[in-house]
Design an enzyme around this catalytic site. Structure first.
Site, PDB file in Angstrom:
ATOM      1  CD  GLN A  43       3.198   5.776   2.980  1.00  0.00           C
ATOM      2  OE1 GLN A  43       2.290   5.207   2.408  1.00  0.00           O
ATOM      3  NE2 GLN A  43       4.179   5.124   3.587  1.00  0.00           N
ATOM      4  CB  CYS A  98       5.003   2.154   7.765  1.00  0.00           C
ATOM      5  SG  CYS A  98       4.489   3.645   6.905  1.00  0.00           S
ATOM      6  CG  LEU A  99       6.577   1.136   1.703  1.00  0.00           C
ATOM      7  CD1 LEU A  99       6.071   1.458   0.303  1.00  0.00           C
ATOM      8  CD2 LEU A  99       7.683   0.094   1.641  1.00  0.00           C
ATOM      9  CG  HIS A 149      -0.747   0.808   7.419  1.00  0.00           C
ATOM     10  ND1 HIS A 149       0.152   0.432   8.391  1.00  0.00           N
ATOM     11  CD2 HIS A 149      -0.069   1.662   6.596  1.00  0.00           C
ATOM     12  CE1 HIS A 149       1.310   1.053   8.171  1.00  0.00           C
ATOM     13  NE2 HIS A 149       1.205   1.795   7.085  1.00  0.00           N
ATOM     14  CD  GLU A 150      -1.149   2.239   2.774  1.00  0.00           C
ATOM     15  OE1 GLU A 150      -0.800   3.421   2.607  1.00  0.00           O
ATOM     16  OE2 GLU A 150      -0.349   1.354   3.131  1.00  0.00           O
ATOM     17  CG  HIS A 159      -0.080   6.517   5.692  1.00  0.00           C
ATOM     18  ND1 HIS A 159       1.011   7.077   6.329  1.00  0.00           N
ATOM     19  CD2 HIS A 159       0.247   5.223   5.475  1.00  0.00           C
ATOM     20  CE1 HIS A 159       1.939   6.147   6.495  1.00  0.00           C
ATOM     21  NE2 HIS A 159       1.501   5.013   5.992  1.00  0.00           N
ATOM     22  N   GLY A 199       0.841  -1.192   0.000  1.00  0.00           N
ATOM     23  CA  GLY A 199       0.000   0.000   0.000  1.00  0.00           C
ATOM     24  C   GLY A 199       0.875   1.241   0.000  1.00  0.00           C
TER      25      GLY A 199
HETATM   26 ZN   LIG Z   1       2.450   3.179   6.032  1.00  0.00          ZN
END
Ligand SMILES: [Zn+2]
Length: 196
Positions: free
Chosen positions: A50, A105-106, A147-148, A151, A45
């Site tokens: 991000q 998480c990226l 999760h997304e 963000h 995701g």
């Molecule tokens: Zn994340």
């Protein structure tokens, strides 16, 4: 084009993101670049903040989770099918007993922690053609979306940990903000010293 992923500590990750109008400039190109950026980093995701844009947009492709043979066949099927663009989404229902899963998480590389979330959601959103949808997701598919979705509300998974866990991670999070980590994909660090 692969975009740099914004690291922990950047204020853009703390913004409550804005709705996207249908005439948002070069949205198709942005979505294309976000897919490329996500796959390049082996993510499931990626949310617009991000990559530095505080707008209500995220992508999900949970198919890598479908390979997990320990999951039930039905859940694996749901994970395989979940490849979507979510624009202007709202989670309208969230229910069930919270369950833990080890999330990453990226924007926060090298940290993985158990996070508790509810197992079932109903979400309303627009797709890349601004067509309206209302869908129900459960289990791991719901979790990736939650999760997304966090963000675009300015929330990170580390916010959901116990205060003890947060204290223990403080140093590591500070190192991430400064770029003192090894990563395989392009990132942008808020506190990296310039000119080195
Ligand atoms: Zn994340």
């Amino acid at each position: 084009m692969i975009l740099p992923i914004v690291a922990y500590g950047d204020p853009v990750l703390r913004k409550k993101c804005k709705e996207i109008p249908e005439d948002y400039p070069k949205l198709d190109e942005l979505i294309e670049n976000m897919w490329e950026t996500m796959y390049n980093a082996f993510g499931v995701g990626l949310a617009a903040p991000q990559i530095g844009r505080p707008i209500r947009l995220f992508l999900v492709d949970s198919s890598p989770f479908a390979e997990d043979e320990e999951l039930q066949l039905q859940e694996r099927e749901e994970l395989k099918k979940l490849k979507r663009v979510f624009i202007n989404p709202t989670i309208v229902e969230e229910e069930g007993d919270e369950w833990a899963f080890n999330e990453g998480c990226l924007s926060i590389p090298e940290i993985r922690e158990d996070v508790f979330r509810k197992p079932k959601i109903v979400i309303e959103y627009q797709d890349e053609n601004f067509k309206e949808h209302r869908e129900t997701f459960t289990g791991l598919a719901a979790r990736v979306i939650q999760h997304e979705y966090d963000h675009i509300e300015g929330i990170l998974f580390t916010d959901k940990l116990s205060s003890l866990k947060k204290r223990l991670l403080k140093g590591k999070l500070a190192s991430i903000s400064k770029g003192k980590i090894k990563i395989e994909y392009k990132m942008r660090f808020p506190e990296m010293k310039k000119g080195r």
